[in-house]
Design an enzyme around this catalytic site. Structure first.
Site, PDB file in Angstrom:
ATOM      1  N   SER A 120       0.676  -1.259   0.184  1.00 56.06           N
ATOM      2  CA  SER A 120      -0.064   0.058  -0.051  1.00 56.06           C
ATOM      3  C   SER A 120       0.895   0.956   0.140  1.00 56.06           C
ATOM      4  O   SER A 120       1.847   1.543   0.791  1.00 56.06           O
ATOM      5  CB  SER A 120      -0.873  -0.079   1.363  1.00 56.06           C
ATOM      6  OG  SER A 120      -1.438   1.458   1.526  1.00 56.06           O
ATOM      7  N   ASP A 122      -4.645   3.519  -1.999  1.00 58.05           N
ATOM      8  CA  ASP A 122      -5.932   3.767  -0.928  1.00 58.05           C
ATOM      9  C   ASP A 122      -6.286   5.080  -1.252  1.00 58.05           C
ATOM     10  O   ASP A 122      -5.662   6.297  -1.168  1.00 58.05           O
ATOM     11  CB  ASP A 122      -5.276   3.659   0.371  1.00 58.05           C
ATOM     12  CG  ASP A 122      -5.126   2.388   0.768  1.00 58.05           C
ATOM     13  OD1 ASP A 122      -6.081   1.509   0.723  1.00 58.05           O
ATOM     14  OD2 ASP A 122      -3.904   1.967   1.209  1.00 58.05           O
ATOM     15  N   MET A 138     -12.233   4.399  -0.685  1.00 61.57           N
ATOM     16  CA  MET A 138     -12.981   4.883   0.531  1.00 61.57           C
ATOM     17  C   MET A 138     -13.481   6.303   0.364  1.00 61.57           C
ATOM     18  O   MET A 138     -12.889   7.144   0.963  1.00 61.57           O
ATOM     19  CB  MET A 138     -11.840   4.796   1.586  1.00 61.57           C
ATOM     20  CG  MET A 138     -11.346   3.467   1.835  1.00 61.57           C
ATOM     21  SD  MET A 138      -9.887   3.238   2.863  1.00 61.57           S
ATOM     22  CE  MET A 138      -9.006   3.247   1.564  1.00 61.57           C
ATOM     23  N   HIS A 140      -8.278   1.151  -4.058  1.00 59.81           N
ATOM     24  CA  HIS A 140      -9.237   0.681  -2.932  1.00 59.81           C
ATOM     25  C   HIS A 140      -9.886   2.323  -2.637  1.00 59.81           C
ATOM     26  O   HIS A 140      -9.429   3.199  -2.057  1.00 59.81           O
ATOM     27  CB  HIS A 140      -8.547   0.293  -1.430  1.00 59.81           C
ATOM     28  CG  HIS A 140      -9.289   0.141  -0.479  1.00 59.81           C
ATOM     29  ND1 HIS A 140      -8.760  -0.196   0.829  1.00 59.81           N
ATOM     30  CD2 HIS A 140     -10.568   0.252  -0.191  1.00 59.81           C
ATOM     31  CE1 HIS A 140      -9.542  -0.413   1.735  1.00 59.81           C
ATOM     32  NE2 HIS A 140     -10.662  -0.145   1.130  1.00 59.81           N
ATOM     33  N   MET A 184      -8.887   8.216  -0.153  1.00 62.47           N
ATOM     34  CA  MET A 184      -9.681   8.584   0.982  1.00 62.47           C
ATOM     35  C   MET A 184     -10.053   9.969   0.710  1.00 62.47           C
ATOM     36  O   MET A 184      -9.344  10.881   0.207  1.00 62.47           O
ATOM     37  CB  MET A 184      -9.033   8.546   1.923  1.00 62.47           C
ATOM     38  CG  MET A 184      -8.108   7.062   2.268  1.00 62.47           C
ATOM     39  SD  MET A 184      -7.371   7.103   3.735  1.00 62.47           S
ATOM     40  CE  MET A 184      -6.555   5.260   3.937  1.00 62.47           C
ATOM     41  N   ASP A 199      -6.415  -6.372   4.435  1.00 59.65           N
ATOM     42  CA  ASP A 199      -6.075  -5.001   4.404  1.00 59.65           C
ATOM     43  C   ASP A 199      -5.993  -4.443   5.828  1.00 59.65           C
ATOM     44  O   ASP A 199      -7.092  -4.164   6.166  1.00 59.65           O
ATOM     45  CB  ASP A 199      -6.738  -4.403   3.248  1.00 59.65           C
ATOM     46  CG  ASP A 199      -5.936  -2.956   3.228  1.00 59.65           C
ATOM     47  OD1 ASP A 199      -5.227  -2.556   3.845  1.00 59.65           O
ATOM     48  OD2 ASP A 199      -6.630  -2.117   2.437  1.00 59.65           O
ATOM     49  N   MET A 259     -11.206  -5.817   5.315  1.00 59.61           N
ATOM     50  CA  MET A 259     -10.546  -4.822   6.310  1.00 59.61           C
ATOM     51  C   MET A 259     -10.325  -5.419   7.632  1.00 59.61           C
ATOM     52  O   MET A 259     -11.299  -5.863   8.255  1.00 59.61           O
ATOM     53  CB  MET A 259     -11.251  -3.620   6.488  1.00 59.61           C
ATOM     54  CG  MET A 259     -11.474  -2.671   4.939  1.00 59.61           C
ATOM     55  SD  MET A 259      -9.973  -2.122   4.361  1.00 59.61           S
ATOM     56  CE  MET A 259      -9.157  -1.236   5.867  1.00 59.61           C
ATOM     57  N   HIS A 319      -1.144  -1.465  -4.251  1.00 62.49           N
ATOM     58  CA  HIS A 319      -2.426  -0.963  -3.717  1.00 62.49           C
ATOM     59  C   HIS A 319      -2.431   0.333  -3.369  1.00 62.49           C
ATOM     60  O   HIS A 319      -1.820   1.200  -2.858  1.00 62.49           O
ATOM     61  CB  HIS A 319      -2.456  -1.761  -2.391  1.00 62.49           C
ATOM     62  CG  HIS A 319      -3.853  -1.488  -1.555  1.00 62.49           C
ATOM     63  ND1 HIS A 319      -4.956  -2.490  -2.000  1.00 62.49           N
ATOM     64  CD2 HIS A 319      -4.282  -0.916  -0.443  1.00 62.49           C
ATOM     65  CE1 HIS A 319      -6.110  -1.999  -1.049  1.00 62.49           C
ATOM     66  NE2 HIS A 319      -5.567  -1.066  -0.311  1.00 62.49           N
TER      67      HIS A 319
HETATM   68  C1  DX5 Z   1      -6.241   1.736   5.621  1.00 60.84           C
HETATM   69  C2  DX5 Z   1      -5.668   1.122   4.192  1.00 60.84           C
HETATM   70  C3  DX5 Z   1      -4.639   0.329   4.175  1.00 60.84           C
HETATM   71  C4  DX5 Z   1      -3.479   0.757   4.666  1.00 60.84           C
HETATM   72  C5  DX5 Z   1      -2.792  -0.362   5.587  1.00 60.84           C
HETATM   73  O1  DX5 Z   1      -7.584   2.226   5.305  1.00 60.84           O
HETATM   74  O2  DX5 Z   1      -7.045   0.615   3.312  1.00 60.84           O
HETATM   75  O3  DX5 Z   1      -4.420  -0.324   2.788  1.00 60.84           O
HETATM   76  O4  DX5 Z   1      -2.498   1.609   4.286  1.00 60.84           O
HETATM   77  O5  DX5 Z   1      -1.574  -0.089   6.283  1.00 60.84           O
HETATM   78  P1  DX5 Z   1      -0.817  -1.011   7.071  1.00 60.84           P
HETATM   79  O6  DX5 Z   1      -0.289  -2.125   6.244  1.00 60.84           O
HETATM   80  O7  DX5 Z   1       0.118  -0.322   7.786  1.00 60.84           O
HETATM   81  O8  DX5 Z   1      -1.937  -1.332   8.045  1.00 60.84           O
HETATM   82 ZN    ZN Z   2      -6.407  -0.344   1.514  1.00 63.02          ZN
END
Ligand code: DX5
Ligand code: ZN
Length: 221
Positions: free
Chosen positions: A9, A36, A69, A67, A38, A176, A138, A34
């Site tokens: 990620s 993210d 969000m 991903h 947000m 994740d 998650m 990956h």
């Molecule tokens: C959290 C993200 C993850 C995050 C995971 O909302 O969806 O992808 O980057 O980070 P680690 O592996 O550090 O928990």
């Molecule tokens: Zn993620």
């Protein structure tokens, strides 16, 4: 070649050197990247949008596992697909009509995934499972990297593994949040086949990324 895929990620990468960080994890044996996304509304953090995805698309041929969000999610699907996403994963709570959202993702020419938050039940998934290429469980509440793995999600991973096997379909099961060398073995044993890891991969110098990735694969390959 391991059957477990590792998806670093980039949330934990050095954003000032994002292209270099992606090249480094690709050279270190990452299978997917990956990403993210947000929006500061669906989750309490704000990250990146389609222009960044388009810019980093030039750095690697590895699949981009995006991903989302964000809420509402539907207006952004075409833009992320056009920017170079290969998989778009959405949360059922991010729009009023999950089935329609999944159809929009497929119509945009990319693979479709659904993500379940720690408090979201497996039943949300069942009516749409046959439409999916990926299920993301998650194991932290979404929003931040570096959180602690929530053990109760192991049972959910086992439940979803059974559903996928019973469906006979080619659906990836991704986990994740809080995945590291200590938690990865139980995640794999529960049935996951794609591990997302941010802080466990992007730690130390880029020289160490290959070892960080290797430590996540139970079979050491
Ligand atoms: C959290 C993200 C993850 C995050 C995971 O909302 O969806 O992808 O980057 O980070 P680690 O592996 O550090 O928990
Ligand atoms: Zn993620």
């Amino acid at each position: 070649m391991s059957s477990i895929l590792i998806a670093p990620s980039i949330l934990s990468a050095d954003f000032a050197a994002l292209g270099e960080e992606i090249r480094a994890v690709a050279a270190a044996g990452a299978d997917w990247i990956h990403i993210d996304v947000m929006d500061g509304h669906f989750v309490p953090n704000l990250t990146l949008g389609p222009p960044i995805v388009r810019a980093i698309r030039k750095t690697t041929d590895l699949p981009f596992d995006v991903h989302l969000m964000v809420s509402p999610v539907d207006p952004l699907i075409e833009d992320f697909a056009a920017a170079g996403a290969n998989v778009l994963t959405v949360h059922p709570e991010s729009g009023p009509h999950l089935h329609r959202t999944i159809q929009s993702i497929k119509a945009a020419g990319v693979k479709a995934g659904v993500a379940l938050n720690p408090a979201s039940p497996v039943t949300l998934l069942e009516p749409v499972l046959d439409e999916l290429d990926l299920v993301l469980i998650m194991s932290v509440n979404p929003g931040f990297g570096g959180q602690k793995f929530i053990q109760s999600q192991l049972r959910k991973i086992e439940q979803v593994r059974k559903l996928i096997d019973a469906s006979g379909r080619d659906i990836r099961l991704e986990v994740d949040g809080g995945v590291n060398a200590q938690t990865a073995p139980s995640v794999i044993a529960a049935g996951a086949d794609v591990l997302v890891a941010g802080s466990a991969v992007f730690k130390g110098d880029p020289d160490g990324y290959a070892q960080n990735i290797k430590a996540l694969r139970q079979d050491g390959t």
